[in-house]
Design a protein around this motif. Structure first.
Motif, mmCIF file in Angstrom:
data_model
loop_
_atom_site.group_PDB
_atom_site.id
_atom_site.type_symbol
_atom_site.label_atom_id
_atom_site.label_comp_id
_atom_site.label_asym_id
_atom_site.label_seq_id
_atom_site.Cartn_x
_atom_site.Cartn_y
_atom_site.Cartn_z
ATOM 1 N N ASN A 57 -8.330 9.713 -1.072
ATOM 2 C CA ASN A 57 -6.909 9.413 -1.229
ATOM 3 C C ASN A 57 -6.307 9.069 0.127
ATOM 4 N N ALA A 58 -5.904 7.833 0.293
ATOM 5 C CA ALA A 58 -5.308 7.389 1.545
ATOM 6 C C ALA A 58 -3.791 7.561 1.472
ATOM 7 N N VAL A 59 -3.226 8.179 2.505
ATOM 8 C CA VAL A 59 -1.779 8.358 2.597
ATOM 9 C C VAL A 59 -1.275 7.556 3.793
ATOM 10 N N TYR A 60 -0.380 6.617 3.548
ATOM 11 C CA TYR A 60 0.184 5.778 4.590
ATOM 12 C C TYR A 60 1.688 6.046 4.687
ATOM 13 N N ASP A 61 2.218 6.002 5.898
ATOM 14 C CA ASP A 61 3.645 6.183 6.142
ATOM 15 C C ASP A 61 4.249 4.912 6.716
ATOM 16 N N ASP A 62 5.547 4.724 6.471
ATOM 17 C CA ASP A 62 6.266 3.566 6.990
ATOM 18 C C ASP A 62 7.691 4.013 7.317
ATOM 19 N N ALA A 63 8.139 3.734 8.540
ATOM 20 C CA ALA A 63 9.484 4.140 8.940
ATOM 21 C C ALA A 63 10.573 3.323 8.258
ATOM 22 N N SER A 64 10.240 2.123 7.839
ATOM 23 C CA SER A 64 11.229 1.270 7.186
ATOM 24 C C SER A 64 11.038 1.316 5.677
ATOM 25 N N THR A 65 11.869 0.582 4.969
ATOM 26 C CA THR A 65 11.690 0.381 3.540
ATOM 27 C C THR A 65 11.491 -1.108 3.296
ATOM 28 N N LEU A 66 10.901 -1.443 2.169
ATOM 29 C CA LEU A 66 10.582 -2.838 1.896
ATOM 30 C C LEU A 66 11.824 -3.641 1.538
ATOM 31 N N ASP A 67 11.865 -4.883 2.035
ATOM 32 C CA ASP A 67 12.869 -5.797 1.500
ATOM 33 C C ASP A 67 12.541 -6.089 0.049
ATOM 34 N N SER A 68 11.249 -6.199 -0.265
ATOM 35 C CA SER A 68 10.785 -6.332 -1.638
ATOM 36 C C SER A 68 9.265 -6.231 -1.648
ATOM 37 N N ALA A 69 8.720 -5.632 -2.705
ATOM 38 C CA ALA A 69 7.271 -5.616 -2.889
ATOM 39 C C ALA A 69 6.770 -6.943 -3.445
ATOM 40 N N ASP A 70 7.681 -7.777 -3.900
ATOM 41 C CA ASP A 70 7.379 -9.084 -4.475
ATOM 42 C C ASP A 70 6.909 -10.023 -3.371
ATOM 43 N N PRO A 71 5.703 -10.583 -3.461
ATOM 44 C CA PRO A 71 5.211 -11.474 -2.399
ATOM 45 C C PRO A 71 6.038 -12.739 -2.230
ATOM 46 N N GLY A 72 6.831 -13.089 -3.226
ATOM 47 C CA GLY A 72 7.688 -14.265 -3.111
ATOM 48 C C GLY A 72 9.077 -13.953 -2.615
ATOM 49 N N ASN A 73 9.314 -12.701 -2.195
ATOM 50 C CA ASN A 73 10.672 -12.308 -1.823
ATOM 51 C C ASN A 73 10.656 -11.344 -0.641
ATOM 52 N N THR A 74 9.756 -11.588 0.311
ATOM 53 C CA THR A 74 9.624 -10.673 1.442
ATOM 54 C C THR A 74 9.481 -11.429 2.751
ATOM 55 N N TYR A 75 10.052 -10.836 3.815
ATOM 56 C CA TYR A 75 9.929 -11.419 5.146
ATOM 57 C C TYR A 75 9.642 -10.329 6.171
ATOM 58 N N GLN A 76 8.835 -9.356 5.786
ATOM 59 C CA GLN A 76 8.451 -8.279 6.693
ATOM 60 C C GLN A 76 6.979 -8.421 7.054
ATOM 61 N N ALA A 77 6.692 -8.435 8.347
ATOM 62 C CA ALA A 77 5.334 -8.687 8.823
ATOM 63 C C ALA A 77 4.340 -7.668 8.279
ATOM 64 N N ALA A 78 4.691 -6.377 8.375
ATOM 65 C CA ALA A 78 3.761 -5.344 7.918
ATOM 66 C C ALA A 78 3.508 -5.469 6.418
ATOM 67 N N ASN A 79 4.534 -5.852 5.673
ATOM 68 C CA ASN A 79 4.361 -6.022 4.232
ATOM 69 C C ASN A 79 3.442 -7.197 3.932
ATOM 70 N N TRP A 80 3.524 -8.259 4.730
ATOM 71 C CA TRP A 80 2.622 -9.394 4.538
ATOM 72 C C TRP A 80 1.164 -8.962 4.694
ATOM 73 N N ASP A 81 0.916 -8.082 5.658
ATOM 74 C CA ASP A 81 -0.432 -7.563 5.864
ATOM 75 C C ASP A 81 -0.839 -6.669 4.686
ATOM 76 N N PHE A 82 0.048 -5.751 4.300
ATOM 77 C CA PHE A 82 -0.283 -4.738 3.297
ATOM 78 C C PHE A 82 -0.427 -5.304 1.892
ATOM 79 N N LEU A 83 0.452 -6.229 1.495
ATOM 80 C CA LEU A 83 0.447 -6.670 0.097
ATOM 81 C C LEU A 83 -0.815 -7.423 -0.295
ATOM 82 N N ARG A 84 -1.640 -7.778 0.692
ATOM 83 C CA ARG A 84 -2.921 -8.416 0.369
ATOM 84 C C ARG A 84 -3.864 -7.463 -0.358
ATOM 85 N N LEU A 85 -3.512 -6.163 -0.397
ATOM 86 C CA LEU A 85 -4.288 -5.210 -1.191
ATOM 87 C C LEU A 85 -4.055 -5.407 -2.684
#
Length: 597
Positions: A57-85
């Protein structure tokens, strides 16, 4: 990259000075013994703590919150990396540690695009057996719809880049899927002749088009499943994981996608390692750092590094240090010189600034090379495909040359005569948003006052820095006597166009505010160099054209490169297969495994 990526950078800087909890290791943490490279900085050159074991079980933390989990509605660098999962883009960056400026390779698409001679028509085929998490076969119609909703649906999906809508031909003037109810309508320049082929016709040559196919907005979306802005709460995904739960702003849980077809992933980009991935959002950065050091979290997916208190702990502890990396994150801090201010219409005055700045002192003020940065001498950072090492304004130890600078100021004063006014302000981020920026501005202020200028420092809130506030509008910047802006920038994709287009061409200037080109410089020569790169037939030609554009802008002294920023990142021993992806400037989240049970 735009504000959301910059916001992540400033969030890291805001955390500077927090008090750390007592160091140590909790009894609940476990140790992983894997192969691969080891030691401080090892993840920059190879995979650390290699382990092919699945489960945990992997537990990841993030200091920010997502603008959106939707790949068509995001402009956060870390989210671009993560959502490829949980979603697949058409192309992706195949991990090859230590290589700056990675080129894309096939992901959902079978290979890079086939293009015509002038780079205006691009054709891709996709994997014929790829499936969504609901078991439906993915077709190119789903890719076309994803791009149309993200680029022509900004009335509903307000985040994310819109390169396709500015580059793809659209003779039908498509209103987008949320404003046009006819499902047969669409963008004329995107055609899907069959279920596995998609063709893009552009309105200009664009050799970097393969890089656009790495953007999250190319992840396929079923039209029947799309719920607009609320789609993120019940997505049908295409990656090796699927979202089992998502409480917006609080927590996301991923579990393996049992409908994922391994045969559709010949490059092996989408491996299932942890049995479950839990991401906690809005966690205090100090808490994140201590969770990592104590083994209570496996990764900080904000990707901006630890704060200064944790950095001190890590560098003072050989065990901690051996599990950390000072990562060049693809950002550069620079001065943009306002060419509309009467003083800086003169080239001698602009070049005087280039010679006067003590860049080594800037590095020191930023905190040094670990977690601070290294001296920048080109506009393009080293992780860019257009980067060529150069130092046009070279001085011993990069400490500046006061004599040369003073001579140029004298020439400027003689040329301007009564119009010579040495008083101006440097605009920078407010200390409450980014404590480092005013410190760097203070260094520059002292350097420039020493050669005959009269410089003050004006701080602006990050949220309004590029809006209608003084630095973000050519009219208000001149009215407020802003001579230069000290800012930080990162690219949406690692090419010369991806980095320089918005900060050095008319596309980045808005009279009503929102300018990223705060030099307010327009040059047809520079634009011609970019266009030459985009029309090139080989990567070598493109690289040469981007390097020429970089150096031409420096001859005109419109930007003073200061600092290629770095972030100190920690990889707990419970996290396996850790490697830095230079294209994102952070760890590659798609590869991570865990020994945490």
């Amino acid at each position: 990259m735009r504000k959301n990526k910059l916001l992540a950078y400033t969030a890291m800087a805001t955390a500077v000075g927090l008090t750390a909890a007592a160091c140590g290791s909790s009894s609940g943490s476990s140790s992983a013994s894997g192969g691969g490279v080891t030691g401080f900085g090892a993840a920059l050159t190879g995979v650390t703590n290699q382990n092919t074991a699945t489960g945990g079980n992997a537990v990841y933390d993030d200091a920010s919150t997502l603008d959106s989990a939707d790949p068509g509605n995001t402009y956060q660098a870390a989210n671009w990396d993560f959502l490829r999962l949980y979603d697949r883009t058409m192309l992706s960056y195949v991990p090859k540690a230590g290589q700056a400026g990675l080129v894309p390779e096939g992901d959902l698409a079978t290979a890079l695009g086939q293009h015509n001679a002038d780079n205006t028509v691009w054709t891709y085929t996709i994997q014929p057996n790829a499936k969504f998490s609901d078991g439906t076969t993915i077709t190119t119609a789903d890719v076309k719809y994803a791009i149309e909703r993200s680029n022509w649906g900004h009335s509903v999906l307000t985040n994310g880049p819109t390169y396709f809508s500015s580059l793809v031909q659209d003779t039908t003037k498509y209103a987008g899927p949320y404003n046009d109810p006819n499902t047969a309508d669409g963008v004329s320049g995107i055609q899907t002749p069959n279920a596995t082929t998609i063709v893009f016709t552009l309105n200009q040559p664009f050799a970097d088009f393969d890089y656009l196919m790495t953007l999250p907005s190319t992840a396929p979306v079923e039209r029947s499943a799309d719920k607009g802005a609320s789609y993120q709460q019940n997505m049908v995904t295409s990656g090796q994981y699927k979202i089992s739960s998502y409480a917006i702003g609080k927590q996301m849980t991923l579990v393996p996608n049992t409908d994922f077809v391994t045969a559709s992933d010949p490059n092996g980009l989408h491996k299932v390692l942890p049995s479950k991935i839990t991401v906690n959002y809005g966690v205090n950065q100090d808490t994140i750092d201590q969770n990592l050091l104590h083994g209570d979290a496996q990764m900080d997916i904000g990707g901006v590094g630890v704060d200064s208190a944790a950095q001190g702990q890590i560098l003072a502890n050989p065990t901690y240090k051996a599990s950390s990396d000072s990562v060049p994150n693809g950002f550069q801090t620079y001065l943009s010189i306002n060419t509309q201010l009467p003083l800086f219409t003169n080239l001698d005055c602009r070049q005087a600034v280039e010679w006067a700045v003590n860049k080594q002192a800037v590095v020191t003020a930023a905190g040094g090379t670990i977690g601070g940065g290294t001296v920048a001498t080109t506009i393009l950072p080293p992780n860019n495909t257009g980067y060529v090492q150069a130092n046009m304004y070279s001085t011993p130890q990069n400490e500046g040359d006061v004599t040369k600078a003073e001579a140029l100021v004298a020439g400027c004063k003689a040329a301007l005569g009564a119009k010579f006014n040495p008083a101006f302000a440097i605009a920078t981020y407010d200390a409450s948003d980014n404590p480092k920026s005013p410190k760097l501005a203070d260094v520059v202020q002292a350097n420039l006052n020493a050669i005959g200028f009269n410089v003050s420092v004006n701080q602006y809130p990050f949220a309004s820095f590029n809006s209608s506030a003084a630095p973000g509008s050519p009219t208000t910047a001149v009215a407020a006597h802003i001579g230069m802006s000290l800012t930080t920038w990162g690219a949406d994709f690692p090419t010369g166009y991806g980095y320089m287009q918005d900060i050095l061409t008319p596309a980045g200037i808005s009279d009503s505010g929102g300018s990223y080109n705060t030099s307010y410089w327009t040059s047809q020569t520079f634009v011609d160099d970019l266009n030459k790169a985009l029309a090139s037939s080989t990567p070598a030609e493109s690289k040469a054209a981007y390097a020429a554009a970089d150096q031409y802008a420096l001859t005109q002294a419109v930007i003073v490169p200061l600092l290629n920023t770095t972030a100190l990142m920690y990889r707990p021993p419970t996290t396996t297969n850790v490697v830095v992806d230079p294209s994102y400037g952070m760890y590659d989240y798609t590869l991570l495994g865990t020994t945490n049970k």
